[in-house]
Design an enzyme around this catalytic site. Structure first.
Site, short mmCIF file in Angstrom:
data_model
loop_
_atom_site.label_atom_id
_atom_site.label_comp_id
_atom_site.label_asym_id
_atom_site.label_seq_id
_atom_site.Cartn_x
_atom_site.Cartn_y
_atom_site.Cartn_z
N ILE A 76 -25.91 -51.82 41.86
CA ILE A 76 -26.61 -53.08 42.12
C ILE A 76 -26.24 -54.13 41.09
O ILE A 76 -26.02 -55.30 41.42
CB ILE A 76 -28.14 -52.86 42.10
N GLN A 88 -24.46 -54.68 36.88
CA GLN A 88 -23.86 -54.15 35.65
C GLN A 88 -23.93 -55.21 34.58
O GLN A 88 -23.45 -56.33 34.75
CB GLN A 88 -22.41 -53.73 35.88
N GLY A 89 -24.57 -54.88 33.47
CA GLY A 89 -24.68 -55.78 32.34
C GLY A 89 -23.96 -55.24 31.12
O GLY A 89 -23.15 -54.31 31.22
N LYS A 109 -31.07 -46.37 36.18
CA LYS A 109 -30.52 -47.23 35.13
C LYS A 109 -29.77 -46.36 34.14
O LYS A 109 -30.35 -45.49 33.49
CB LYS A 109 -31.64 -48.01 34.43
N ASP A 152 -36.80 -60.57 27.78
CA ASP A 152 -35.69 -61.14 28.56
C ASP A 152 -36.25 -61.73 29.86
O ASP A 152 -35.86 -61.33 30.96
CB ASP A 152 -34.64 -60.06 28.86
#
Length: 321
Positions: free
Chosen positions: A61, A63-64, A84, A207
């Site tokens: 879904i 990607q960081g 995650k 965040d």
């Protein structure tokens, strides 16, 4: 004092079982407990339901920089889930990297459980399992607030361009369209209530962006939300809807007014950068509802007072670097 002959072995006590008998007895007890609990011996094991690494049928879904987020399809009598996966950092010592990853997974899990135990005041994904470096979470159906605002803006500008083809569509159309104004006002109210309840819990998200907020759909669907109308991103929002928070990787437990003010400031900057078409009234509405939700608490007053100081520090940093 009588001594036993050296060639005579000690007799085993009657109540002591041999290792083989003890093993058989343990297996029998385990099977009996599984049958009493109604478990099927042929059902998949926990390791199969929660594998230690992503599977080929998982859908990525997002990607960081710190993690990948996978969608696990429904199956085996369970609903769809989210996994995650935190990255391993090659520049860190392996033992230190493993320790930090476990610590951060545990901290994120605690924050999610704290939200889940708030009786619905702060909606967040339900924590299913922590298996460092993996977190298995509930899958939430619905578009992000960023997708919702993008859809509302595109619809408003398209309508304005159709009514006035000779004029260029401007960002002022968002404030002149009554439908868009009502939608953004309701959205600001829901976000303000959610943030007020979050800070009252003693939690800082860390965040706060519109990408980390989800507008929960009243009719769940496995279809992934997108910015197109055909795939179900709604133009309107109701006060009965809920805003859910995701990605608690930077969350912390504190009641510090400074931390709460920085949390609000991060959201303000995110709105300015990701949604420049919104005027300042949108964030002002969020703060009004935030203050009302927290009541006459001194913590709310201190947080809003400190917010102005954080803003001044941010302006100085922008001017002088």
């Amino acid at each position: 004092r009588a001594h036993r002959p050296t060639n005579q072995r000690p007799q085993r006590r009657a109540h002591q079982a041999t290792p083989i008998k003890a093993t058989i007895r343990a297996i029998t007890v385990t099977m009996s407990s599984d049958q009493a609990a109604g478990k099927d011996p042929s059902s998949p094991k926990t390791e199969d339901a929660f594998p230690s690494s992503p599977r080929p049928n998982w859908e990525i879904i997002y990607q960081g920089a710190e993690a990948k987020v996978w969608k696990i399809p429904a199956g085996g009598g369970r609903d769809a889930m989210v996994c995650k996966e935190r990255f391993s950092k090659a520049y860190r010592h392996p033992m230190l990297d493993e320790r930090l990853t476990k610590s951060r997974c545990k901290a994120e899990g605690k924050a999610l459980e704290k939200c889940w135990k708030s009786d619905g005041k702060v909606r967040a994904p339900k924590l299913i399992r922590i298996q460092s470096p993996l977190l298995f979470l509930e899958f939430l159906h619905g578009p992000t607030v960023k997708q919702f605002l993008a859809k509302a803006l595109s619809t408003t500008l398209s309508t304005a361009a159709a009514e006035n083809p000779a004029e260029d569509a401007s960002t002022d159309a968002m404030s002149t369209d009554p439908t868009a104004t009502a939608a953004t006002a309701t959205l600001a109210k829901l976000i303000g209530m959610m943030l007020g309840n979050l800070h009252d819990l003693g939690l800082i998200h860390g965040d706060l962006t519109t990408s980390n907020m989800i507008v929960l759909d009243s009719k769940p669907s496995d279809a992934a939300p997108s910015t197109t109308e055909e795939n179900g991103v709604r133009q309107m929002i109701q006060e009965s809807d809920t805003i859910a928070l995701i990605d608690f990787g930077l969350a912390k437990s504190t009641t510090s007014a400074e931390e709460q003010a920085v949390d609000l400031y991060v959201l303000e900057r995110a709105l300015l950068s990701a949604h420049p078409e919104l005027d300042g009234a949108f964030f002002a509405q969020i703060l009004d509802v935030y203050k009302t939700t927290r009541g006459q608490s001194k913590f709310a007053t201190n947080a809003l007072t400190r917010l102005e100081q954080v803003r001044q520090r941010g302006r100085k940093r922008e001017c002088f670097g």
